[in-house]
Design a protein around this motif. Structure first.
Motif, PDB file in Angstrom:
ATOM      1  N   ALA A  15       0.840  -1.200   0.000  1.00 35.71           N
ATOM      2  CA  ALA A  15       0.000   0.000   0.000  1.00 35.71           C
ATOM      3  C   ALA A  15       0.876   1.252   0.000  1.00 35.71           C
ATOM      4  O   ALA A  15       0.616   2.214  -0.736  1.00 35.71           O
ATOM      5  N   ASN A  16       1.933   1.235   0.818  1.00 36.70           N
ATOM      6  CA  ASN A  16       2.845   2.384   0.850  1.00 36.70           C
ATOM      7  C   ASN A  16       3.494   2.611  -0.513  1.00 36.70           C
ATOM      8  O   ASN A  16       3.638   3.747  -0.953  1.00 36.70           O
ATOM      9  N   LEU A  17       3.858   1.516  -1.170  1.00 34.27           N
ATOM     10  CA  LEU A  17       4.472   1.635  -2.491  1.00 34.27           C
ATOM     11  C   LEU A  17       3.490   2.206  -3.511  1.00 34.27           C
ATOM     12  O   LEU A  17       3.824   3.116  -4.266  1.00 34.27           O
ATOM     13  N   ALA A  18       2.273   1.629  -3.504  1.00 35.83           N
ATOM     14  CA  ALA A  18       1.281   2.047  -4.509  1.00 35.83           C
ATOM     15  C   ALA A  18       0.973   3.530  -4.363  1.00 35.83           C
ATOM     16  O   ALA A  18       0.950   4.270  -5.355  1.00 35.83           O
ATOM     17  N   ILE A  19       0.774   3.976  -3.140  1.00 36.94           N
ATOM     18  CA  ILE A  19       0.418   5.375  -2.936  1.00 36.94           C
ATOM     19  C   ILE A  19       1.641   6.277  -3.187  1.00 36.94           C
ATOM     20  O   ILE A  19       1.529   7.359  -3.758  1.00 36.94           O
ATOM     21  N   GLY A  20       2.812   5.784  -2.806  1.00 36.14           N
ATOM     22  CA  GLY A  20       4.040   6.547  -3.034  1.00 36.14           C
ATOM     23  C   GLY A  20       4.287   6.766  -4.520  1.00 36.14           C
ATOM     24  O   GLY A  20       4.552   7.890  -4.965  1.00 36.14           O
ATOM     25  N   PHE A  21       4.180   5.710  -5.295  1.00 31.81           N
ATOM     26  CA  PHE A  21       4.414   5.839  -6.735  1.00 31.81           C
ATOM     27  C   PHE A  21       3.320   6.664  -7.406  1.00 31.81           C
ATOM     28  O   PHE A  21       3.579   7.381  -8.368  1.00 31.81           O
ATOM     29  N   SER A  22       2.109   6.568  -6.871  1.00 36.85           N
ATOM     30  CA  SER A  22       1.027   7.373  -7.421  1.00 36.85           C
ATOM     31  C   SER A  22       1.319   8.862  -7.212  1.00 36.85           C
ATOM     32  O   SER A  22       1.105   9.687  -8.098  1.00 36.85           O
ATOM     33  N   LEU A  23       1.847   9.201  -6.043  1.00 39.86           N
ATOM     34  CA  LEU A  23       2.190  10.605  -5.761  1.00 39.86           C
ATOM     35  C   LEU A  23       3.363  11.065  -6.627  1.00 39.86           C
ATOM     36  O   LEU A  23       3.413  12.220  -7.050  1.00 39.86           O
ATOM     37  N   LEU A  24       4.285  10.151  -6.894  1.00 43.69           N
ATOM     38  CA  LEU A  24       5.396  10.503  -7.791  1.00 43.69           C
ATOM     39  C   LEU A  24       4.860  10.838  -9.176  1.00 43.69           C
ATOM     40  O   LEU A  24       5.313  11.781  -9.822  1.00 43.69           O
ATOM     41  N   ARG A  25       3.854  10.065  -9.584  1.00 44.56           N
ATOM     42  CA  ARG A  25       3.253  10.293 -10.902  1.00 44.56           C
ATOM     43  C   ARG A  25       2.579  11.670 -10.936  1.00 44.56           C
ATOM     44  O   ARG A  25       2.529  12.323 -11.968  1.00 44.56           O
ATOM     45  N   LEU A  26       2.065  12.081  -9.777  1.00 45.91           N
ATOM     46  CA  LEU A  26       1.404  13.394  -9.695  1.00 45.91           C
ATOM     47  C   LEU A  26       2.407  14.519  -9.406  1.00 45.91           C
ATOM     48  O   LEU A  26       2.018  15.638  -9.091  1.00 45.91           O
ATOM     49  N   ASP A  27       3.704  14.174  -9.486  1.00 51.81           N
ATOM     50  CA  ASP A  27       4.758  15.162  -9.251  1.00 51.81           C
ATOM     51  C   ASP A  27       4.727  15.726  -7.830  1.00 51.81           C
ATOM     52  O   ASP A  27       4.888  16.935  -7.630  1.00 51.81           O
ATOM     53  N   LYS A  28       4.473  14.860  -6.877  1.00 54.38           N
ATOM     54  CA  LYS A  28       4.491  15.286  -5.474  1.00 54.38           C
ATOM     55  C   LYS A  28       5.540  14.460  -4.720  1.00 54.38           C
ATOM     56  O   LYS A  28       5.213  13.585  -3.909  1.00 54.38           O
ATOM     57  N   PRO A  29       6.833  14.750  -5.031  1.00 49.28           N
ATOM     58  CA  PRO A  29       7.898  13.883  -4.489  1.00 49.28           C
ATOM     59  C   PRO A  29       7.998  13.885  -2.970  1.00 49.28           C
ATOM     60  O   PRO A  29       8.283  12.853  -2.372  1.00 49.28           O
TER      61      PRO A  29
ATOM     62  N   ARG B 195       7.600  10.537  -0.609  1.00 48.04           N
ATOM     63  CA  ARG B 195       8.637  10.008   0.293  1.00 48.04           C
ATOM     64  C   ARG B 195       8.052   9.556   1.626  1.00 48.04           C
ATOM     65  O   ARG B 195       8.520   8.593   2.223  1.00 48.04           O
ATOM     66  N   ARG B 196       7.012  10.274   2.094  1.00 45.47           N
ATOM     67  CA  ARG B 196       6.409   9.913   3.385  1.00 45.47           C
ATOM     68  C   ARG B 196       5.920   8.457   3.383  1.00 45.47           C
ATOM     69  O   ARG B 196       5.881   7.803   4.405  1.00 45.47           O
ATOM     70  N   TYR B 197       5.512   7.995   2.208  1.00 49.27           N
ATOM     71  CA  TYR B 197       5.023   6.611   2.107  1.00 49.27           C
ATOM     72  C   TYR B 197       6.166   5.653   1.770  1.00 49.27           C
ATOM     73  O   TYR B 197       6.295   4.595   2.384  1.00 49.27           O
ATOM     74  N   LEU B 198       6.994   6.069   0.803  1.00 47.43           N
ATOM     75  CA  LEU B 198       8.061   5.159   0.352  1.00 47.43           C
ATOM     76  C   LEU B 198       9.033   4.825   1.486  1.00 47.43           C
ATOM     77  O   LEU B 198       9.530   3.714   1.578  1.00 47.43           O
ATOM     78  N   GLU B 199       9.288   5.822   2.352  1.00 52.44           N
ATOM     79  CA  GLU B 199      10.257   5.551   3.416  1.00 52.44           C
ATOM     80  C   GLU B 199       9.688   4.639   4.504  1.00 52.44           C
ATOM     81  O   GLU B 199      10.418   4.161   5.361  1.00 52.44           O
ATOM     82  N   LYS B 200       8.392   4.376   4.447  1.00 50.79           N
ATOM     83  CA  LYS B 200       7.795   3.458   5.431  1.00 50.79           C
ATOM     84  C   LYS B 200       7.924   1.992   5.003  1.00 50.79           C
ATOM     85  O   LYS B 200       7.652   1.085   5.785  1.00 50.79           O
ATOM     86  N   VAL B 201       8.290   1.777   3.743  1.00 56.02           N
ATOM     87  CA  VAL B 201       8.439   0.395   3.268  1.00 56.02           C
ATOM     88  C   VAL B 201       9.639  -0.229   3.978  1.00 56.02           C
ATOM     89  O   VAL B 201      10.712   0.375   4.044  1.00 56.02           O
ATOM     90  N   ARG B 202       9.438  -1.419   4.528  1.00 56.02           N
ATOM     91  CA  ARG B 202      10.508  -2.054   5.309  1.00 56.02           C
ATOM     92  C   ARG B 202      11.751  -2.303   4.455  1.00 56.02           C
ATOM     93  O   ARG B 202      11.633  -2.815   3.331  1.00 56.02           O
ATOM     94  N   LEU B 203      12.909  -1.962   5.004  1.00 60.84           N
ATOM     95  CA  LEU B 203      14.157  -2.115   4.242  1.00 60.84           C
ATOM     96  C   LEU B 203      14.476  -3.574   3.954  1.00 60.84           C
ATOM     97  O   LEU B 203      15.150  -3.894   2.986  1.00 60.84           O
ATOM     98  N   LYS B 204      13.974  -4.462   4.819  1.00 66.01           N
ATOM     99  CA  LYS B 204      14.269  -5.882   4.604  1.00 66.01           C
ATOM    100  C   LYS B 204      13.133  -6.584   3.862  1.00 66.01           C
ATOM    101  O   LYS B 204      13.197  -7.774   3.621  1.00 66.01           O
TER     102      LYS B 204
END
Lengths: 179, 488
Positions: free
Chosen positions: B226-240, B244-253
């Motif tokens: 969910a974090n990825l989907a919403i993060g990439f959707s915001l990137l598509r809308l040019d809201k970097p 990031r608020r969502y992408l950085e929540k994706v677990r590093l492992k």
């Protein structure tokens, strides 16, 4: 300005980010696989039916014993020993996986053999892993009917958990198979 | 070094796949109250299933059903069998059993459960009208999780009818969601946001992204997704920044971390903060290669270096990337040759009797040509389905072998004389199944090999394209360097 590769890559990744997910099942199998699975299940069913039929014919008067557990969360269970008419018929240790399967509603078939109609007694003794765990043996006297009979032995804890965590062994006679 | 990393990646990937099955079993068992059964035939089948032998358990239920040994638990056993059929990938057979229980069981509770399961499977199969008819037959559900499933079904039906606002209004409180409902909520959010560009999708995914959870690996995976989907959707809308608020929540492992790292780099790159973009892309670079995201990062790093005016470094990196892509193209050629010779099948054939977790448990394998790109293949949903079907066939083959022994045992029984004709018929059926199964396995091997080769060839083309882009990128960077020099 972004180069063409990055835009392409980005779109490709968007596709991956928006993939739907499926829960707990494999997708519908191809027709061949579905067909052969069904054939195997049906053949296996008929083998079981034939086996049961032959077993019943072999021992006209037979006894099957199943074992299950109730609420054993606070009990130490590691194995059991069953005697019929003072003769030991089974002595077994239980693995953690077996205990887990029993706790989830599974029943283990632990014995099938001949037993003449008339008065008999079954004695069950359970044991724990810890050296200090000591359970009392429980005995069940019954009058066996002619034909096939099923007895289920349940190891559980007494209902009043607040007072004591007292182990309990329940013997129950099952309805006779229609077979 | 790369071998162990690749293996780790693969193990992590499969861990999720296996977890889905394990948790599905537990959820369904709990849903059906199977532990309350007193019927020994059903109890024994449940035990056999929990010991890892689903097919045997299913056949035991079928036999007990045929002999009328299930008593009061007949319909409960049929529900159990239907759920097992779904897990085995035979949902269409399961539907007829759910229908049987829904129309014939005396107790309302189990009837409603049957119609609920029927509707759930129909939603999974995309049969919304069947789901609507089935859901309409449900009278009363007692558990909060069942009610949540029901509402999710209604929401999917409404969405299929294009009643978006009604669908969203129907959604239950997320805290009541079963695992199935969480998946369906995610699918709904993705459909709204991705296909329909509807803002409700973002709200749904935001809720999933912020879900409070324990260590349940499946729920954590849904959160990551969910974090990825919403993060990439915001990137598509040019809201970097928001992305990031969502992408950085994706677990590093987690499994999604490579994609998140790529997205994080992109978010900074969009803001022309190339130094920061490099931090994430270079982190991705340090990870094992042979994944689509790592290949992307091989071009993203020199792109960012060029933008950061580190022209020489960028040009050198483009050179490195080009050579790497070319070597990967050659490696794929070797891998394809090896796969064509049947060596992939040897890997997949390992431990045919294990129903789940076979790849995790297969131990260390040498870095051979045929398994060098296995992580790339396992990323592909078509290959995943093909490999799962093939593994299922191998298990069926093991069962078929076991049945041969059982039939022989029957013929050795002292009372076999009376049943010789029956045993003969079983033997004939077994021989026929063996022949048919052999042919289906061979066809599936060919299909698996073809799928693997097609996927690798597509990657090969992509890598050839990347190599050209690296040449083009280097030329651009050198031109930019020369322009900068002239203006100075």
């Amino acid at each position: 300005m972004r180069s063409a590769f990055n835009r392409l890559g980005f779109l490709c990744l968007l596709g991956l980010a928006f993939q739907p997910v499926s829960f707990g099942q494999s997708p519908d199998k191809s027709d061949d696989l579905a067909y052969i699975t069904r054939q195997i299940l049906e053949l296996k069913r008929d083998i079981i039916i034939t086996q049961n039929k032959m077993d019943s014919a072999r021992f006209k008067d037979g006894l099957t014993i199943y074992f299950d557990v109730g609420n054993i969360r606070f009990l130490d269970l590691h194995g059991f020993s069953i005697d019929i008419d003072d003769e030991n018929i089974i002595q077994s240790k239980l693995s953690a996986q077996e205990i887990n399967s029993l706790a989830q509603g599974g029943m283990k078939k632990i014995y099938y053999g001949p037993l003449a109609p008339g008065k008999h007694k079954i004695r069950a003794l359970f044991s724990g892993k810890k050296p200090l765990t000591k359970y009392q043996p429980e005995t069940f006297n019954f009058n066996k009917r002619p034909g096939q009979e099923i007895i289920k032995i349940t190891f559980t804890a007494s209902a009043d958990m607040l007072e004591t965590r007292k182990p309990e062994v329940i013997f129950s006679r099952q309805t006779k198979d229609k077979e | 070094m790369r071998l162990s990393n690749n293996k780790l990646n693969l193990t992590a990937l499969l861990a999720l796949y296996v977890a889905i099955y394990a948790i599905a079993n537990a959820a369904q068992a709990d849903d059906l109250n199977l532990h309350k059964t007193s019927n020994v035939a059903l109890g024994h089948a449940i035990y056999t299933d929990l010991q890892g032998n689903s097919l045997q358990a299913m056949s035991m239920i079928m036999a007990a059903n045929a002999k009328g040994q299930l008593g009061e638990d007949t319909f409960l056993a049929r529900m159990f069998l239907a759920d097992k059929l779904v897990e085995q990938g035979l949902p269409k057979y399961a539907l007829s059993l759910y229908q049987n229980v829904g129309s014939k069981a005396k107790k309302t509770g189990i009837r409603d459960q049957a119609w609920l399961h029927y509707a759930q499977i129909s939603i999974e199969l995309g049969q919304h009208e069947a789901a609507r008819r089935s859901a309409a037959k449900i009278k009363k559900l007692s558990k909060a999780s069942q009610k949540a499933n029901h509402k999710l079904i209604e929401a999917h039906i409404l969405l299929a009818e294009n009643k978006i606002d009604n669908a969203v209004a129907t959604l239950p409180d997320i805290s009541d969601d079963s695992l199935w409902a969480l998946y369906q909520r995610y699918n709904l959010g993705v459909k709204l946001l991705g296909d329909l560009s509807n803002k409700h999708g973002a709200v749904i995914l935001h809720e999933l992204a912020n879900l409070e959870t324990d260590d349940n690996p499946e729920v954590l995976a849904i959160k990551d997704q969910a974090n990825l989907a919403i993060g990439f959707s915001l990137l598509r809308l040019d809201k970097p920044k928001k992305a990031r608020r969502y992408l950085e929540k994706v677990r590093l492992k987690g499994l999604m971390s490579n994609m998140a790292l790529l997205g994080m780099g992109w978010s900074y790159s969009t803001e022309e903060n190339y130094e920061q973009a490099l931090v994430f892309w270079q982190e991705l670079q340090r990870r094992p290669l042979a994944s689509a995201y790592n290949y992307e990062s091989l071009l993203a790093v020199p792109y960012a270096l060029g933008k950061a005016k580190a022209y020489n470094q960028s040009a050198e990196y483009y050179d490195y990337a080009k050579k790497y892509f070319e070597s990967e193209v050659e490696a794929i050629d070797i891998s394809i040759r090896s796969i064509t010779q049947g060596k992939l099948i040897n890997i997949v054939n390992a431990a045919p009797d294990i129903e789940t977790g076979w790849l995790e448990n297969r131990g260390a394998t040498p870095a051979t040509a045929e398994n060098r790109f296995l992580p790339l293949l396992m990323d592909n949903p078509v290959f995943q389905i093909d490999i799962r079907e093939y593994r299922t066939l191998l298990q069926l083959n093991e069962h078929a072998k076991g049945m041969a022994d059982e039939i022989i045992d029957l013929s050795h029984n002292p009372d076999a004389k009376k049943s010789m004709s029956e045993i003969g018929k079983l033997h004939t059926r077994h021989e026929k199944i063996n022949k048919e199964l052999g042919a289906i396995i061979r066809a599936q091997q060919t299909k698996l090999i073809d799928t693997a080769i097609n996927i690798l060839k597509r990657y090969q083309k992509q890598l050839e394209n990347y190599a050209l882009q690296a040449i083009f990128g280097k030329a651009q960077v050198l031109e930019q360097a020369s322009l900068t020099q002239r203006t100075q």
